[in-house]
Design an enzyme around this catalytic site. Sequence first.
Site, PDB file in Angstrom:
ATOM      1  N   ASP A 120      10.052   4.804   7.687  1.00 22.08           N
ATOM      2  CA  ASP A 120       8.929   4.422   7.002  1.00 22.08           C
ATOM      3  C   ASP A 120       7.660   4.619   8.139  1.00 22.08           C
ATOM      4  O   ASP A 120       8.030   4.307   9.230  1.00 22.08           O
ATOM      5  CB  ASP A 120       8.902   3.192   6.264  1.00 22.08           C
ATOM      6  CG  ASP A 120       7.728   3.020   5.699  1.00 22.08           C
ATOM      7  OD1 ASP A 120       7.433   3.267   4.692  1.00 22.08           O
ATOM      8  OD2 ASP A 120       6.898   1.799   6.207  1.00 22.08           O
ATOM      9  N   GLU A 132       8.947   9.769   7.563  1.00 18.12           N
ATOM     10  CA  GLU A 132       7.770   9.978   6.411  1.00 18.12           C
ATOM     11  C   GLU A 132       6.620  10.176   7.226  1.00 18.12           C
ATOM     12  O   GLU A 132       5.733   9.300   8.027  1.00 18.12           O
ATOM     13  CB  GLU A 132       7.640   8.489   5.795  1.00 18.12           C
ATOM     14  CG  GLU A 132       6.569   8.589   4.603  1.00 18.12           C
ATOM     15  CD  GLU A 132       5.776   7.483   4.480  1.00 18.12           C
ATOM     16  OE1 GLU A 132       4.860   7.652   3.520  1.00 18.12           O
ATOM     17  OE2 GLU A 132       5.543   6.758   5.223  1.00 18.12           O
TER      18      GLU A 132
HETATM   19  C1  AAO Z   1      -0.384  -4.031   1.089  1.00 15.33           C
HETATM   20  C2  AAO Z   1      -1.791  -3.947   0.256  1.00 15.33           C
HETATM   21  C3  AAO Z   1      -2.803  -4.054   1.321  1.00 15.33           C
HETATM   22  C4  AAO Z   1      -2.829  -4.812   2.468  1.00 15.33           C
HETATM   23  C5  AAO Z   1      -1.240  -4.874   3.060  1.00 15.33           C
HETATM   24  C6  AAO Z   1      -0.884  -5.758   4.033  1.00 15.33           C
HETATM   25  O1  AAO Z   1      -1.789  -2.895  -0.743  1.00 15.33           O
HETATM   26  O2  AAO Z   1      -4.185  -4.024   0.904  1.00 15.33           O
HETATM   27  O3  AAO Z   1      -3.624  -4.529   3.511  1.00 15.33           O
HETATM   28  O4  AAO Z   1      -0.211  -5.205   1.956  1.00 15.33           O
HETATM   29  O5  AAO Z   1      -1.226  -7.286   3.468  1.00 15.33           O
HETATM   30  C7  AAO Z   1       3.118   0.027   0.800  1.00 15.33           C
HETATM   31  C8  AAO Z   1       1.822  -0.132  -0.197  1.00 15.33           C
HETATM   32  C9  AAO Z   1       0.710  -0.457   0.632  1.00 15.33           C
HETATM   33  C10 AAO Z   1       1.147  -1.869   0.989  1.00 15.33           C
HETATM   34  C11 AAO Z   1       2.134  -1.958   2.126  1.00 15.33           C
HETATM   35  C12 AAO Z   1       2.580  -3.125   2.613  1.00 15.33           C
HETATM   36  O6  AAO Z   1       1.680   1.391  -0.282  1.00 15.33           O
HETATM   37  O7  AAO Z   1      -0.325  -0.751  -0.470  1.00 15.33           O
HETATM   38  O8  AAO Z   1       0.053  -2.380   1.609  1.00 15.33           O
HETATM   39  O9  AAO Z   1       3.608  -1.312   1.440  1.00 15.33           O
HETATM   40  O10 AAO Z   1       3.002  -4.101   1.685  1.00 15.33           O
HETATM   41  C13 AAO Z   1      -0.326   5.985   4.672  1.00 15.33           C
HETATM   42  C14 AAO Z   1       0.776   6.209   5.725  1.00 15.33           C
HETATM   43  C15 AAO Z   1       2.175   6.227   4.793  1.00 15.33           C
HETATM   44  C16 AAO Z   1       2.205   4.875   3.756  1.00 15.33           C
HETATM   45  C17 AAO Z   1       1.041   5.146   2.988  1.00 15.33           C
HETATM   46  C18 AAO Z   1       0.924   4.231   1.963  1.00 15.33           C
HETATM   47  O11 AAO Z   1       0.746   7.155   6.460  1.00 15.33           O
HETATM   48  O12 AAO Z   1       3.100   5.885   5.810  1.00 15.33           O
HETATM   49  O13 AAO Z   1      -0.067   5.141   3.585  1.00 15.33           O
HETATM   50  N1  AAO Z   1       3.604   5.087   3.051  1.00 15.33           N
HETATM   51  C19 AAO Z   1       4.685   4.124   3.816  1.00 15.33           C
HETATM   52  C20 AAO Z   1       5.319   3.713   2.148  1.00 15.33           C
HETATM   53  C21 AAO Z   1       4.643   2.727   1.810  1.00 15.33           C
HETATM   54  C22 AAO Z   1       4.266   1.387   2.457  1.00 15.33           C
HETATM   55  C23 AAO Z   1       4.068   1.705   3.673  1.00 15.33           C
HETATM   56  C24 AAO Z   1       4.131   2.884   4.372  1.00 15.33           C
HETATM   57  C25 AAO Z   1       3.761   0.651   4.756  1.00 15.33           C
HETATM   58  O14 AAO Z   1       5.849   4.664   1.803  1.00 15.33           O
HETATM   59  O15 AAO Z   1       5.266   2.300   0.446  1.00 15.33           O
HETATM   60  O16 AAO Z   1       3.002   0.998   2.115  1.00 15.33           O
HETATM   61  O17 AAO Z   1       5.170   0.170   5.179  1.00 15.33           O
HETATM   62  C26 AAO Z   1      -4.039   9.658   3.880  1.00 15.33           C
HETATM   63  C27 AAO Z   1      -3.117   9.713   5.168  1.00 15.33           C
HETATM   64  C28 AAO Z   1      -1.831   9.457   4.935  1.00 15.33           C
HETATM   65  C29 AAO Z   1      -2.091   7.749   4.358  1.00 15.33           C
HETATM   66  C30 AAO Z   1      -2.839   7.716   3.188  1.00 15.33           C
HETATM   67  C31 AAO Z   1      -2.951   6.398   2.708  1.00 15.33           C
HETATM   68  O18 AAO Z   1      -3.959  10.457   2.784  1.00 15.33           O
HETATM   69  O19 AAO Z   1      -3.039  11.154   5.469  1.00 15.33           O
HETATM   70  O20 AAO Z   1      -1.130   9.263   6.111  1.00 15.33           O
HETATM   71  O21 AAO Z   1      -0.860   7.265   4.004  1.00 15.33           O
HETATM   72  O22 AAO Z   1      -4.230   8.489   3.682  1.00 15.33           O
HETATM   73  O23 AAO Z   1      -4.070   6.071   1.883  1.00 15.33           O
HETATM   74  C32 AAO Z   1      -5.651  13.311   0.238  1.00 15.33           C
HETATM   75  C33 AAO Z   1      -5.340  13.468   1.681  1.00 15.33           C
HETATM   76  C34 AAO Z   1      -4.224  12.703   2.391  1.00 15.33           C
HETATM   77  C35 AAO Z   1      -4.622  11.215   2.395  1.00 15.33           C
HETATM   78  C36 AAO Z   1      -5.053  10.901   0.955  1.00 15.33           C
HETATM   79  C37 AAO Z   1      -5.450   9.527   0.618  1.00 15.33           C
HETATM   80  O24 AAO Z   1      -4.422  13.397  -0.436  1.00 15.33           O
HETATM   81  O25 AAO Z   1      -5.168  14.799   1.624  1.00 15.33           O
HETATM   82  O26 AAO Z   1      -4.005  13.204   3.784  1.00 15.33           O
HETATM   83  O27 AAO Z   1      -5.878  11.822   0.293  1.00 15.33           O
HETATM   84  O28 AAO Z   1      -6.514   9.303   1.436  1.00 15.33           O
END
Ligand code: AAO
Length: 439
Positions: A212, A248
């Site tokens: 992850d 990931e």
């Molecule tokens: C939760 C709350 C937060 C709080 C946090 C701590 O929602 O508000 O601050 O707790 O209290 C999951 C949930 C999160 C959650 C977290 C912890 O999705 O909402 O936060 O559990 O409970 C990035 C990462 C990627 C990640 C993804 C969600 O790179 O690793 O965000 N995925 C994994 C898991 C996921 C998990 C975590 C990681 C954490 O699969 O389930 O989170 O363990 C860009 C970047 C990406 C980035 C996205 C995020 O993407 O490139 O790297 O991903 O932004 O928004 C276009 C672009 C694309 C861009 C996208 C979005 O498509 O081409 O590049 O727009 O802007």
Amino acid sequence: MGIYFLLLIVGFCWGQYNPNTVSGTTSIVHLFEWRWADVALECERYLAPNGFGGVQISPPNENVIVTDPWQPWWERYQPVSYKLCSRSGNETEFRDMVARCNNVGVHIYVDAVINHMCGASAGAGDHATCGSYFDANTEDFPAVPYSGLDFNDRKCKSRSGDIEDYQDVSQVRDCRLVSLLDLALEKDDVRSKVAEYLNRLIGIGVAGFRLDAAKHMWPGDLKAVLDKLKDLNTTWFPAGTKPFIYQEVIDLGGEPIQCSQYFGNGRVTEFKYGAKLGTVLRKWDGEKMAYLKNWGEGWGFVPADRALVFVDNHDNQRGHGAGGASILTFWDARLYKMAVGFMLAHPYGFPRIMSSFHWSRYFVNGKDVNDWMGPPSESDGSIKPVTINADTTCGNGWVCEHRWRQISPSPTGGTTAATRWRSAEAIKASSSSTTTSGS
Ligand code: AAO
């Protein structure tokens, strides 16, 4: 003899790219948020007889219990310790699942959350799934143990301490992802704690790991952790078998962190695959099926033997992570079946099928405000069992896309595009182009 020896060595070194699935199986399924007891049953009653190679399970380690909103699915991405108890079950149930699935030739792949611990605002106390005490304010996790010195705060250069700019590589890897306390994987002590956790899982019999948030860890730090891993358990795997690793890394282009930086460690998640396939099937941007003729590297994807592919995942099926509006999910059933059928039929990459639960989608200004909703659960918070209907579909709120007739890799008595076109040989061939005999 000399060449054979060389091939053996190369194959041995590159083992982390091989899914370790039994011969003839060509995909795994993500049983998102399933209880271990249900995964074990599903391995025996459905996955093994229908040609599934393995299951990606939700994170098995102890995590924070979030109460606002009420037990969201994402609380499992906020570790408190590496004890094996979670909403899916305890350690006894976990061991039972791994053994029973392995015994019928279906392997288990663990979603390993090793980039961070819980969110900075998680507070202090014992509101964690095994009851362990922790204090997010002082970064104290005695059940591991980790203390303040084991986190990256001093290295992070952003103003808030969180990742603010994805163009800044150091920020992405040294600052907090959505405020999650960022582990200092440059420290050998931290690497050893993580490796100890993964090795315990290997000892129990798991076949590999989804790493992850790999994008948020330096590839060299990850390699140092992976170098500490044992070979797989010889009760079920040949001696010398390395765990399958898929990282990931969200790389849709336009950011300095790229999938290729992680090839040395294992496969990577190819997010362009689902985003582009959705665009084609929806006929957006003037796309046509005919253009899929050179699907794969021809579309700018990573090499086939480095790719883990999927139509949707647990994040982008509900607007988290990345991929955008083109992503197809079970909500668009007809197009979704076509997309997954195509994925299983096409030899590019190693495919993962998504298996979801229903939730009440409710859009406000284009955003699903219920994107947090956790799995079907009883009033005491325990996850509901997966029930099976007379027509073999699932009940109790479980979608079970993997049981849909057009998706199941090899339904008994039926034929799908998958069984006709995708062969174990094709996967092996794609794995062996640079990894030698697919080891
Ligand atoms: C939760 C709350 C937060 C709080 C946090 C701590 O929602 O508000 O601050 O707790 O209290 C999951 C949930 C999160 C959650 C977290 C912890 O999705 O909402 O936060 O559990 O409970 C990035 C990462 C990627 C990640 C993804 C969600 O790179 O690793 O965000 N995925 C994994 C898991 C996921 C998990 C975590 C990681 C954490 O699969 O389930 O989170 O363990 C860009 C970047 C990406 C980035 C996205 C995020 O993407 O490139 O790297 O991903 O932004 O928004 C276009 C672009 C694309 C861009 C996208 C979005 O498509 O081409 O590049 O727009 O802007």
